[in-house]
Structures are given as C-alpha cells and as structure tokens.
Design a protein around this motif. Sequence first.
Motif, mmCIF file in Angstrom:
data_model
loop_
_atom_site.group_PDB
_atom_site.id
_atom_site.type_symbol
_atom_site.label_atom_id
_atom_site.label_comp_id
_atom_site.label_asym_id
_atom_site.label_seq_id
_atom_site.Cartn_x
_atom_site.Cartn_y
_atom_site.Cartn_z
ATOM 1 N N ALA A 35 -7.543 -1.378 16.898
ATOM 2 C CA ALA A 35 -6.595 -0.325 17.296
ATOM 3 C C ALA A 35 -5.427 -0.249 16.312
ATOM 4 N N VAL A 36 -5.754 -0.068 15.044
ATOM 5 C CA VAL A 36 -4.765 -0.119 13.959
ATOM 6 C C VAL A 36 -3.780 1.045 14.058
ATOM 7 N N ARG A 37 -2.524 0.734 13.823
ATOM 8 C CA ARG A 37 -1.485 1.758 13.702
ATOM 9 C C ARG A 37 -0.595 1.429 12.506
ATOM 10 N N THR A 38 -0.127 2.474 11.823
ATOM 11 C CA THR A 38 0.866 2.307 10.763
ATOM 12 C C THR A 38 1.898 3.419 10.916
ATOM 13 N N PRO A 39 3.059 3.285 10.276
ATOM 14 C CA PRO A 39 4.089 4.329 10.395
ATOM 15 C C PRO A 39 3.689 5.670 9.794
ATOM 16 N N LEU A 40 2.676 5.702 8.943
ATOM 17 C CA LEU A 40 2.319 6.956 8.277
ATOM 18 C C LEU A 40 1.664 7.960 9.217
ATOM 19 N N VAL A 42 0.876 -1.175 0.000
ATOM 20 C CA VAL A 42 0.000 0.000 0.000
ATOM 21 C C VAL A 42 0.911 1.222 0.000
ATOM 22 N N GLY A 43 1.177 1.775 -1.174
ATOM 23 C CA GLY A 43 2.113 2.888 -1.245
ATOM 24 C C GLY A 43 3.455 2.484 -0.670
ATOM 25 N N PRO A 44 3.975 3.254 0.310
ATOM 26 C CA PRO A 44 5.274 2.917 0.889
ATOM 27 C C PRO A 44 5.212 1.791 1.923
ATOM 28 N N LEU A 45 4.012 1.329 2.255
ATOM 29 C CA LEU A 45 3.838 0.313 3.291
ATOM 30 C C LEU A 45 3.560 -1.048 2.676
ATOM 31 N N THR A 46 3.806 -2.076 3.482
ATOM 32 C CA THR A 46 3.358 -3.428 3.158
ATOM 33 C C THR A 46 2.537 -3.944 4.329
ATOM 34 N N LEU A 47 1.270 -4.253 4.078
ATOM 35 C CA LEU A 47 0.403 -4.820 5.103
ATOM 36 C C LEU A 47 0.415 -6.333 4.948
ATOM 37 N N THR A 48 0.550 -7.038 6.069
ATOM 38 C CA THR A 48 0.677 -8.490 6.031
ATOM 39 C C THR A 48 -0.539 -9.154 6.654
ATOM 40 N N SER A 94 -6.768 13.610 9.147
ATOM 41 C CA SER A 94 -6.031 12.532 8.476
ATOM 42 C C SER A 94 -6.632 12.124 7.134
ATOM 43 N N GLU A 95 -7.768 12.711 6.785
ATOM 44 C CA GLU A 95 -8.467 12.288 5.563
ATOM 45 C C GLU A 95 -7.611 12.350 4.304
ATOM 46 N N PRO A 96 -6.760 13.379 4.113
ATOM 47 C CA PRO A 96 -5.946 13.385 2.895
ATOM 48 C C PRO A 96 -4.994 12.195 2.792
ATOM 49 N N ILE A 97 -4.665 11.580 3.917
ATOM 50 C CA ILE A 97 -3.767 10.424 3.913
ATOM 51 C C ILE A 97 -4.547 9.124 3.839
ATOM 52 N N VAL A 98 -5.581 8.991 4.656
ATOM 53 C CA VAL A 98 -6.304 7.710 4.736
ATOM 54 C C VAL A 98 -7.450 7.612 3.741
ATOM 55 N N LEU A 131 -14.570 8.093 10.294
ATOM 56 C CA LEU A 131 -13.284 8.770 10.154
ATOM 57 C C LEU A 131 -12.193 7.753 10.467
ATOM 58 N N HIS A 132 -11.383 7.450 9.483
ATOM 59 C CA HIS A 132 -10.383 6.382 9.577
ATOM 60 C C HIS A 132 -9.074 6.921 10.153
ATOM 61 N N GLY A 133 -9.159 7.535 11.332
ATOM 62 C CA GLY A 133 -7.981 8.105 11.969
ATOM 63 C C GLY A 133 -8.354 9.377 12.698
ATOM 64 N N PRO A 134 -7.357 10.147 13.152
ATOM 65 C CA PRO A 134 -7.652 11.400 13.857
ATOM 66 C C PRO A 134 -8.157 12.456 12.891
#
Length: 251
Positions: free
Chosen positions: A176-181, A36-42, A125-129, A119-122
């Motif tokens: 309680a999902v977290r990612t580095p982004l 997913v972009g710069p991330l890899t979800l496993t 965060s909408e422009p990112i998520v 809202l998928h985050g704080p």
Amino acid sequence: MTTTITVIGGPTALLEFGGLRILTDPTFDPPGDHPVGPLTLTKTVGPALSPADVGRVDLVLLSHDQHPDNLDGLGRQVVSAAPLTLSTPEAAARTGVTPMHPWQHHDVGRVRVTAVPALHGPPGSEPIVGQVTGFVLTGDGLPTVYVSGDNASLECVKLIAGRFPAVGVALLFGGAVRTPLIDERLTLDAAEMVAAARLLGARHVVPLHVEGWTHFTEGPEDVQAAFSEAGLGDLLVSPAPGRPVPLSVLL
C-alpha cells in the motif's frame, strides 16, 4: 525437475523454474537512503542473500527500472551480468535490457514468459510513475506463476485472469505504497491482494515487497490479517527469507 522459490527481500525472489534460475526485481543494497527526484526513499531492511549467495542467474524479470526499491545499485550489477533481462520498453531504452509489451511472450528454454499489464498507481499516473510490467510464467508440466510487479490495478488483474485461468502461485507485490507526489496508493493494499488472489483463482500467494521501506503503509502482518479474515489464510505462503521452498509443496 525441482521448482523452488527463495524470498530474498523486498521485491526480490529467486525462482528455480523449468531448469532456469529466474530473479525478480533485483535489490541487494544495504539499508539506507535512495534519492528519487525530489523524494528520498529509505530502505530499512537488507536482503537475506547477496548476489554472490544467489550465484548463477539465467533470467531477470524486471518490472521497472526507475525506482530504487525495485532496482538498486547492486541490482543493476546483477542485471548487467545476467544473460537476459526482460522489462518495459522505457526500461529497455534506459538500460539496454530486452523490451516487452503487454501480452508479448518470450520463450527461454522450456519456459514461456508473457508480459502482462500493470499500473503503478491510479489511472493517469503513468507520466509520473512510468511504465511497469508484470509477468506470467508457463511451460509444459510446470505450474503457472504470476509475478505482479508494482501493480495497483485490480482491472489489470481481471484481464490477466481472463487469459490465465489456472494460476498456481501468485507472487503479489503489496505494501500500500504512498508518496507525497501522488496522494493515492501506488501498489495493492492487503484487502486488494485478497481480491487479486480471488480473481486469479490462485492456489497459493507469496507476498513480496511488503516490508523494508518507510514509504510503505502496510506490512506482512496486515497481509496475514486480511487473508485470515477473508477465510483464505491457507492460500498464503510466507517463506523465511533466504530459505528455498519447493513449489511442489505448495501445489
């Protein structure tokens, strides 16, 4: 008319509701890595049922299309084959599904589907998520069912509770999902799932999307512990994956 829920895995469940077979966020790929972009979800756990096992689908409720833990490769095939998929305007622009804005409704047979805020985050965060939506299902003689989607906002839940004060079953996405982004939670944690259940006055809660991916920081055991500690353990319903459970048993 029998109303049942079958948990398939992750955010995916089959509701047999008001004569319709309704699928939430289709994810049917086997375990593996998903860029997913710069991330890899496993993904670590596969689905309990295949699309062939599920059979006919009348309606797909797609909270969002931009993350593979909510819509994967095989899930996209299910969406393509389904006669109707409801989702966000952003998802509609990318996939051709039917768009819905918050509080807009769409009637399918005797079932009314209302899109509700998520809202998928704080905040901010909408422009990112990207856009996400939840759904509320209603109909004459039917229980009110809330499908949260990947929502991290209790403020959204308060708004929904104000419009739908008699939720019978809440399908709450957690983990309680977290990612580095974004260094904040992107979905509800277990304590917030309890708070959401209280705000909604839900008679029963079915936790979804609380296992099967390495970017989740909580699992089913955390949800069970939070509801038990809050004295609400009797609200929690965790059907064995792949096993239909009549909603009439819950209500």
